[in-house]
Design an enzyme around this catalytic site. Structure first.
Site, PDB file in Angstrom:
ATOM      1  N   ARG A  66       0.461  -0.673  -0.142  1.00 27.86           N
ATOM      2  CA  ARG A  66      -0.342  -0.428  -0.242  1.00 27.86           C
ATOM      3  C   ARG A  66       0.848   0.981   0.040  1.00 27.86           C
ATOM      4  O   ARG A  66       0.354   2.263  -0.432  1.00 27.86           O
ATOM      5  CB  ARG A  66      -0.621  -0.031   0.800  1.00 27.86           C
ATOM      6  CG  ARG A  66      -2.446   1.410   1.714  1.00 27.86           C
ATOM      7  CD  ARG A  66      -2.328   2.243  -0.043  1.00 27.86           C
ATOM      8  NE  ARG A  66      -2.833   0.278  -0.563  1.00 27.86           N
ATOM      9  CZ  ARG A  66      -3.476   0.722  -1.655  1.00 27.86           C
ATOM     10  NH1 ARG A  66      -3.372   1.727  -2.830  1.00 27.86           N
ATOM     11  NH2 ARG A  66      -4.259  -0.547  -2.586  1.00 27.86           N
ATOM     12  N   LYS A 102       3.549  23.590  -2.932  1.00 24.46           N
ATOM     13  CA  LYS A 102       2.115  23.317  -2.588  1.00 24.46           C
ATOM     14  C   LYS A 102       2.234  22.202  -2.481  1.00 24.46           C
ATOM     15  O   LYS A 102       1.881  20.711  -3.712  1.00 24.46           O
ATOM     16  CB  LYS A 102       1.343  24.000  -4.309  1.00 24.46           C
ATOM     17  CG  LYS A 102       1.155  25.221  -3.471  1.00 24.46           C
ATOM     18  CD  LYS A 102       0.166  26.131  -4.098  1.00 24.46           C
ATOM     19  CE  LYS A 102       0.267  28.017  -3.516  1.00 24.46           C
ATOM     20  NZ  LYS A 102      -0.862  28.055  -4.870  1.00 24.46           N
ATOM     21  N   LYS A 133       6.413  37.755  -1.204  1.00 24.52           N
ATOM     22  CA  LYS A 133       5.565  37.913  -1.159  1.00 24.52           C
ATOM     23  C   LYS A 133       4.721  38.817  -0.676  1.00 24.52           C
ATOM     24  O   LYS A 133       4.880  40.131   0.320  1.00 24.52           O
ATOM     25  CB  LYS A 133       4.929  36.295  -1.165  1.00 24.52           C
ATOM     26  CG  LYS A 133       6.390  35.553  -2.188  1.00 24.52           C
ATOM     27  CD  LYS A 133       5.923  33.818  -1.321  1.00 24.52           C
ATOM     28  CE  LYS A 133       3.846  33.573  -1.932  1.00 24.52           C
ATOM     29  NZ  LYS A 133       4.088  33.812  -3.126  1.00 24.52           N
ATOM     30  N   GLU A 182       8.062  39.355  -5.673  1.00 25.33           N
ATOM     31  CA  GLU A 182       6.474  38.962  -6.057  1.00 25.33           C
ATOM     32  C   GLU A 182       5.707  40.724  -6.084  1.00 25.33           C
ATOM     33  O   GLU A 182       5.762  41.624  -4.648  1.00 25.33           O
ATOM     34  CB  GLU A 182       5.540  38.408  -5.577  1.00 25.33           C
ATOM     35  CG  GLU A 182       4.185  37.837  -5.432  1.00 25.33           C
ATOM     36  CD  GLU A 182       3.667  37.552  -4.560  1.00 25.33           C
ATOM     37  OE1 GLU A 182       3.077  35.862  -4.784  1.00 25.33           O
ATOM     38  OE2 GLU A 182       2.481  37.981  -3.396  1.00 25.33           O
ATOM     39  N   ASP A 188       1.684  38.463 -10.254  1.00 20.95           N
ATOM     40  CA  ASP A 188       0.674  38.037  -9.505  1.00 20.95           C
ATOM     41  C   ASP A 188       0.284  38.191  -9.626  1.00 20.95           C
ATOM     42  O   ASP A 188      -1.031  39.391  -9.714  1.00 20.95           O
ATOM     43  CB  ASP A 188       1.441  38.124  -7.471  1.00 20.95           C
ATOM     44  CG  ASP A 188       0.373  37.230  -6.994  1.00 20.95           C
ATOM     45  OD1 ASP A 188      -0.128  36.120  -7.082  1.00 20.95           O
ATOM     46  OD2 ASP A 188      -0.584  38.083  -6.486  1.00 20.95           O
TER      47      ASP A 188
END
Length: 287
Positions: free
Chosen positions: A102, A137, A169, A202, A224
């Site tokens: 698994r 992410k 950012k 950014e 952005d």
């Protein structure tokens, strides 16, 4: 995937944690049904078309639970696999096979999903001088595997984490009070710590873009959530002085229009957070 010492150690840690989560104090079903010394032959079957990824990882996982396993790799990472094809055969201790099954499938199925999407995105812009980047992410504890799958698929890894590149950012700008303040703070910090890190800024607007250019001292500008028209205007304004990256909810259908603006990079979080695992199975053929 070339498993150097650091990656090999990271994979071992991943496997240990995965087995602890799945096996606990023992696979009691297999202990009840399968003799301790039994060996079986099994195959890793592809059940839908995909770009294979994780074959080297699978071999390391198998060897982790059975050093004497006989592994026959039929297909390699990066190959296009069709539904019904066999990617690998293995003959090994049956209990060990059921123990790792698994964890192996969960990992490799996800890696194949990522490499398949990455290949699709890379192919979409192959006629443009632009690279598709992944992001942070990723699934916790699986970043090193998911970024490997991105590479196998043909896209490009961005920073590995918060430690290997400066990325100023929106939250950093807001916390510092302005783009100017954030950039000056970063320059002072890098000098004080004697660090040589590349810097991305950014920008959310042309006013932030202009402010960043006035201060300078960075390598890349990330646009952005700019529209395609705004991207084209920004690329013209930057005029090759800095690398330009497009970011912010960019989908597959956006790729070509964005690439046409002249940006150097397109970052796509969906490469790792928006994928569907590919269907694979590990089935016993002979016991």
């Amino acid at each position: 995937m070339i498993l150097d010492q650091d990656v090999g150690t990271e994979l071992q840690t991943f496997v240990v944690r995965g087995l602890k989560e799945d096996v606990g104090d023992g696979d009691h079903t297999s202990r009840a049904c399968v003799p301790e010394d039994q060996r079986s032959k099994a195959h890793l079957l592809v059940k839908e078309n995909c770009v294979l990824s994780g074959m080297e990882v699978a071999k390391e996982m198998i060897r982790f639970v059975d050093e004497k396993a006989d592994i026959q790799t039929v297909m390699k990472d990066g190959e296009l696999a069709k539904s019904g094809e066999v990617a690998m055969y293995v003959t090994m201790n049956t209990r060990a096979l059921l123990k790792i099954e698994r964890l192996l499938l969960n990992t490799v199925q996800r890696m194949c999903g990522i490499s398949t999407m990455s290949r699709k995105y890379a192919n979409a812009v192959e006629d443009f001088d632009v690279k598709i980047l992944d992001t942070r992410k990723t699934t916790p504890q699986m970043r090193f595997l998911e970024k490997e799958a991105v590479r196998i698929g043909g896209c490009t890894n961005y920073r590995s984490g918060l430690y290997d590149r400066i990325m100023i950012k929106d939250n950093h700008i807001d916390a510092a009070g302005s783009m100017r303040n954030a950039l000056h703070a970063v320059h002072d910090y890098l000098k004080k710590k004697n660090l040589n890190l590349l810097i991305t800024v950014e920008v959310r607007s042309f006013s932030e873009l202009n402010e960043a250019i006035v201060v300078g001292g960075f390598q890349r500008i990330m646009l952005d959530n700019f529209s395609v028209t705004e991207m084209r205007e920004a690329v013209s304004q930057i005029d090759g002085r800095y690398e330009v990256e497009a970011s912010g909810g960019i989908t597959y259908s956006d790729l070509v229009p964005v690439a046409r603006t002249g940006v150097d990079f397109i970052s796509v979080g969906a490469l790792t957070h928006g994928v569907k695992a590919v269907d694979l199975s590990l089935k016993i053929l002979e016991a």
